[in-house]
Design a protein around this motif. Structure first.
Motif, short mmCIF file in Angstrom:
data_model
loop_
_atom_site.label_atom_id
_atom_site.label_comp_id
_atom_site.label_asym_id
_atom_site.label_seq_id
_atom_site.Cartn_x
_atom_site.Cartn_y
_atom_site.Cartn_z
N SER A 1 0.82 -1.22 0.00
CA SER A 1 0.00 0.00 0.00
C SER A 1 0.85 1.26 0.00
CB SER A 1 -0.95 0.01 1.20
OG SER A 1 -1.86 -1.06 1.13
N TRP A 2 1.94 1.26 0.76
CA TRP A 2 2.79 2.46 0.80
C TRP A 2 3.37 2.74 -0.58
CZ3 TRP A 2 7.80 3.07 -0.69
CH2 TRP A 2 8.58 1.92 -0.85
N PHE A 3 3.73 1.66 -1.27
CA PHE A 3 4.33 1.81 -2.60
C PHE A 3 3.31 2.38 -3.57
CE2 PHE A 3 5.58 0.06 -6.79
CZ PHE A 3 6.88 0.57 -6.87
N PHE A 4 2.04 1.93 -3.47
CA PHE A 4 1.00 2.48 -4.33
C PHE A 4 0.87 3.99 -4.11
CE2 PHE A 4 -1.36 -1.84 -3.86
CZ PHE A 4 -0.44 -2.44 -4.69
N ARG A 5 0.81 4.39 -2.85
CA ARG A 5 0.67 5.82 -2.53
C ARG A 5 1.90 6.61 -2.98
NH1 ARG A 5 -4.48 7.59 -1.46
NH2 ARG A 5 -5.57 6.07 -0.15
N HIS A 6 3.05 6.02 -2.82
CA HIS A 6 4.29 6.67 -3.24
C HIS A 6 4.28 6.93 -4.74
CE1 HIS A 6 8.57 7.67 -2.87
NE2 HIS A 6 8.81 6.88 -3.89
N GLN A 7 3.83 5.96 -5.51
CA GLN A 7 3.79 6.12 -6.96
C GLN A 7 2.70 7.10 -7.40
OE1 GLN A 7 6.07 5.08 -8.97
NE2 GLN A 7 7.18 4.03 -7.32
N ILE A 8 1.59 7.12 -6.69
CA ILE A 8 0.55 8.13 -6.98
C ILE A 8 1.13 9.52 -6.76
CG2 ILE A 8 -1.67 9.08 -6.27
CD1 ILE A 8 -2.46 6.20 -5.44
N GLY A 9 1.83 9.71 -5.64
CA GLY A 9 2.45 11.00 -5.36
C GLY A 9 3.46 11.39 -6.42
N THR A 10 4.25 10.44 -6.88
CA THR A 10 5.25 10.72 -7.92
C THR A 10 4.57 11.17 -9.21
OG1 THR A 10 6.80 9.13 -6.95
CG2 THR A 10 7.13 9.73 -9.26
N THR A 11 3.45 10.54 -9.54
CA THR A 11 2.71 10.94 -10.74
C THR A 11 2.20 12.36 -10.62
OG1 THR A 11 2.05 8.64 -11.17
CG2 THR A 11 0.73 10.37 -12.21
N HIS A 12 1.64 12.71 -9.47
CA HIS A 12 1.19 14.09 -9.25
C HIS A 12 2.36 15.07 -9.34
CE1 HIS A 12 -3.03 13.56 -8.38
NE2 HIS A 12 -2.78 12.64 -7.47
N LEU A 13 3.49 14.70 -8.80
CA LEU A 13 4.66 15.58 -8.84
C LEU A 13 5.10 15.83 -10.27
CD1 LEU A 13 6.96 17.13 -7.49
CD2 LEU A 13 8.16 14.95 -7.17
N MET A 14 5.11 14.79 -11.10
CA MET A 14 5.54 14.96 -12.49
C MET A 14 4.52 15.76 -13.30
SD MET A 14 7.40 11.36 -13.38
CE MET A 14 8.30 12.09 -14.76
N ALA A 15 3.27 15.79 -12.81
CA ALA A 15 2.26 16.62 -13.46
C ALA A 15 2.29 18.05 -12.95
CB ALA A 15 0.88 16.02 -13.25
N GLY A 16 3.15 18.33 -11.96
CA GLY A 16 3.22 19.67 -11.38
C GLY A 16 2.19 19.92 -10.31
N GLN A 17 1.50 18.88 -9.85
CA GLN A 17 0.46 19.00 -8.83
C GLN A 17 1.10 18.72 -7.46
OE1 GLN A 17 -2.54 16.24 -10.18
NE2 GLN A 17 -3.00 17.42 -12.01
N THR A 18 1.80 19.71 -6.95
CA THR A 18 2.66 19.48 -5.79
C THR A 18 1.88 19.28 -4.49
OG1 THR A 18 2.92 21.88 -5.57
CG2 THR A 18 4.63 20.68 -6.78
N VAL A 19 0.75 19.93 -4.34
CA VAL A 19 -0.04 19.76 -3.11
C VAL A 19 -0.57 18.33 -3.03
CG1 VAL A 19 -2.08 20.51 -1.85
CG2 VAL A 19 -0.63 22.21 -2.97
N ALA A 20 -1.13 17.84 -4.13
CA ALA A 20 -1.61 16.46 -4.17
C ALA A 20 -0.47 15.48 -3.94
CB ALA A 20 -2.30 16.18 -5.50
N ALA A 21 0.70 15.79 -4.49
CA ALA A 21 1.87 14.91 -4.31
C ALA A 21 2.25 14.82 -2.84
CB ALA A 21 3.04 15.43 -5.13
N LEU A 22 2.27 15.95 -2.15
CA LEU A 22 2.63 15.95 -0.73
C LEU A 22 1.64 15.13 0.09
CD1 LEU A 22 3.75 19.66 -0.25
CD2 LEU A 22 5.20 17.61 -0.10
N ARG A 23 0.37 15.21 -0.26
CA ARG A 23 -0.64 14.42 0.46
C ARG A 23 -0.35 12.92 0.33
NH1 ARG A 23 -4.86 16.08 -2.14
NH2 ARG A 23 -4.89 14.35 -3.62
N GLU A 24 -0.02 12.47 -0.88
CA GLU A 24 0.23 11.05 -1.09
C GLU A 24 1.54 10.61 -0.45
OE1 GLU A 24 -1.93 9.02 -2.19
OE2 GLU A 24 -3.39 10.53 -2.82
#
Length: 511
Positions: free
Chosen positions: A141-164
């Motif tokens: 589960s942590w890995f799933f969340r980590h990868q979701i956050g990485t995707t948001h970061l690469m899209a420039g969605q930094t707030v969503a990335a920090l949440r994940e």
């Protein structure tokens, strides 16, 4: 994933398959147990799948994602097809793992938009889990969340990335996984650094580096992330050690997920040190090596950095072309557009572009830059307000904003200082001491008498032959003189040259 067979755990099953020498058996076992092998037996997994024939790997898409040549596959003329992963639903793969692999595969192929779609599906899937389902020690589960956050970061969605990343770190703490905590803390540090929240970035980085180095599956990614975060922190604060931090970064053509942020760090570092040409080289090397698509952090950062670099070189028309070439304008590009308007001595347009940016859209770094650009705009009008002067002085009090001050002309800093009370001026000056502040904005090129004649002829005539006749010279001479004139005006065409000449008040009166 289905329960392990009685004949042994994943590592034993893989070892037996390797001893058999049967490529199909090796691939089948590796595919069936991909998560536990990746998580706890990564070197053995790589040793098993690396020698497999290309055809065998091609029949097992999940192995393409973890294969050492995965970046090569992604950049080939036959990029990874994420839909091929749908087959694993028929063999007992967990839905969350399939969606995660599809998200990672989309990112590897440069399709961040598709990756965001899979991320949304994955989030919805994870929300269906019971609120009190405590994950096991080997739960992904942590890995799933980590990868979701990485995707948001690469899209420039930094707030969503920090949440994940925060969720991934919390899961890691619950299950006692130092790998999860360090990986998530490092990515959070990078995200904070990109946002310009430098103190938060440093705290997250300190948390990450205080933990043991992650296992083999995560070590390289963690170190690359942490080094990039450290470099961005040092650049933001303009620390003397920033040169060393940047030297430790991955190469510009790295296939690592951090490549857009390596580009951002290297180009920002070059710009802060007055090396705009090096910044353009860094951007070019990065973007030619990767699939850069509109609507991503990479695209937004590359466009904004190009605009800023061209402006630093006095190439206003090149900066405008960079802006016009972008099909999607993110907040970095929109902020750079304000800078372009100021270089074109157009404070009205600069104010309109600034007004279109809302506070909710801006990260701390962007807020600081917009504030400094507002001071620049007011200085062009002849005066900086007391309120803006004090806001600018407050920015200078934060060491994390030092780099931002290198992007404004020294005349702006002088205008702010003159507006401050006498008691605040010395502190303001001391905080900016040693910074390479920008040159006065929009320098007016010095044209020779002959270049003025060529400029007037350019207005009156449509081709070089007519210009040559009017000037009494050959067409080759006109060609040479136009080249010199265009260079000084930062132009590549007649229209651009006349626009620059008008902006710089070089046209004859009445024109």
């Amino acid at each position: 994933m289905k329960a392990e067979q009685d004949s042994g755990g994943p590592s034993e099953l893989l070892a037996e398959a390797v001893r058999s020498g049967d490529p199909d058996r090796i691939a089948a076992v590796a595919t069936r147990h991909i998560w536990p092998l990746f998580n706890t037996a990564y070197p053995a997994l790589l040793a098993a799948i690396t020698p497999l024939p290309g055809g065998t790997v091609g029949r097992h898409p999940v192995l393409q994602l973890v294969h050492p040549l995965a970046p090569v596959f992604a950049r080939s003329t036959r990029p990874f097809t994420v839909h091929s992963l749908n087959r694993y639903r028929r063999v007992g793969y967990e839905e969350s793992l399939i969606l995660t692999m599809q998200m990672i595969g989309s990112r590897m192929s440069g399709d961040i938009g598709a990756a965001l779609g899979y991320a949304q599906q994955l989030v919805a899937r994870l929300r269906t889990e019971g609120p009190f389902d405590v994950p096991a020690a080997d739960d992904p589960s942590w890995f799933f969340r980590h990868q979701i956050g990485t995707t948001h970061l690469m899209a420039g969605q930094t707030v969503a990335a920090l949440r994940e990343f925060g969720t991934a770190r919390q899961i890691g703490e619950v299950i006692g996984s130092a790998d999860a905590v360090r990986s998530a803390a490092g990515r959070a540090a990078l995200t904070h650094a990109v946002r310009g929240a430098v103190d938060d970035a440093q705290r997250a980085l300190d948390t990450a580096t205080a933990l043991p180095l992650p296992g083999p599956a995560y070590a390289d990614a963690a170190l690359g992330t942490e080094r990039t975060a450290a470099a961005l922190i040092d650049i933001a604060r303009m620390r003397p050690e920033r040169d060393r931090s940047v030297a430790l970064l991955e190469a510009l053509d790295t296939a690592d997920v951090v490549w857009p942020f390596v580009m951002y760090a290297r180009a920002s570092h070059a710009l802060a040190d007055g090396r705009a040409g090096d910044a353009l080289d860094a951007i070019a090397m990065s973007t030619v090596s990767h699939d850069v698509r509109a609507g991503t952090f990479a695209s937004d950062a590359a466009t904004a950095l190009r605009i800023t670099a061209h402006l630093a070189l006095g190439e206003v028309n090149a900066a405008r072309r960079a802006l016009e070439a972008a099909t999607v304008h993110g907040t970095l590009t929109r902020t750079a557009e304000i800078r372009l308007a100021l270089h074109e001595a157009d404070p009205v347009r600069a104010h309109a572009r600034q007004a279109a940016l809302t506070a909710a859209e801006l990260s701390p770094a962007q807020w600081a830059e917009v504030t400094l650009l507002a001071a620049w705009r007011e200085s062009l009008a002849g005066d900086v307000s007391d309120e803006l002067a004090h806001r600018t002085a407050d920015l200078a009090a934060n060491p994390g904003n030092r780099r931002a001050f290198t992007g404004v002309p020294v005349t702006v800093v002088d205008a702010v200082r003159d507006r401050l009370p006498e008691s605040a001026r010395s502190a303001f000056t001391a905080r900016l001491d040693g910074l390479p502040l920008g040159a006065p904005s929009t320098p007016r090129p010095r044209l020779t008498p002959r270049e003025y004649q060529v400029l007037r002829a350019l207005i009156d005539h449509d081709n070089r032959a007519d210009m040559a006749a009017a000037l009494g010279v050959s067409t080759n001479t006109v060609k040479t003189q136009l080249r010199s004139l265009y260079r000084k005006l930062g132009a590549t065409s007649k229209d651009e040259a006349l626009m620059s000449a008008a902006r710089l008040a070089l046209l004859p009166r009445g024109r």
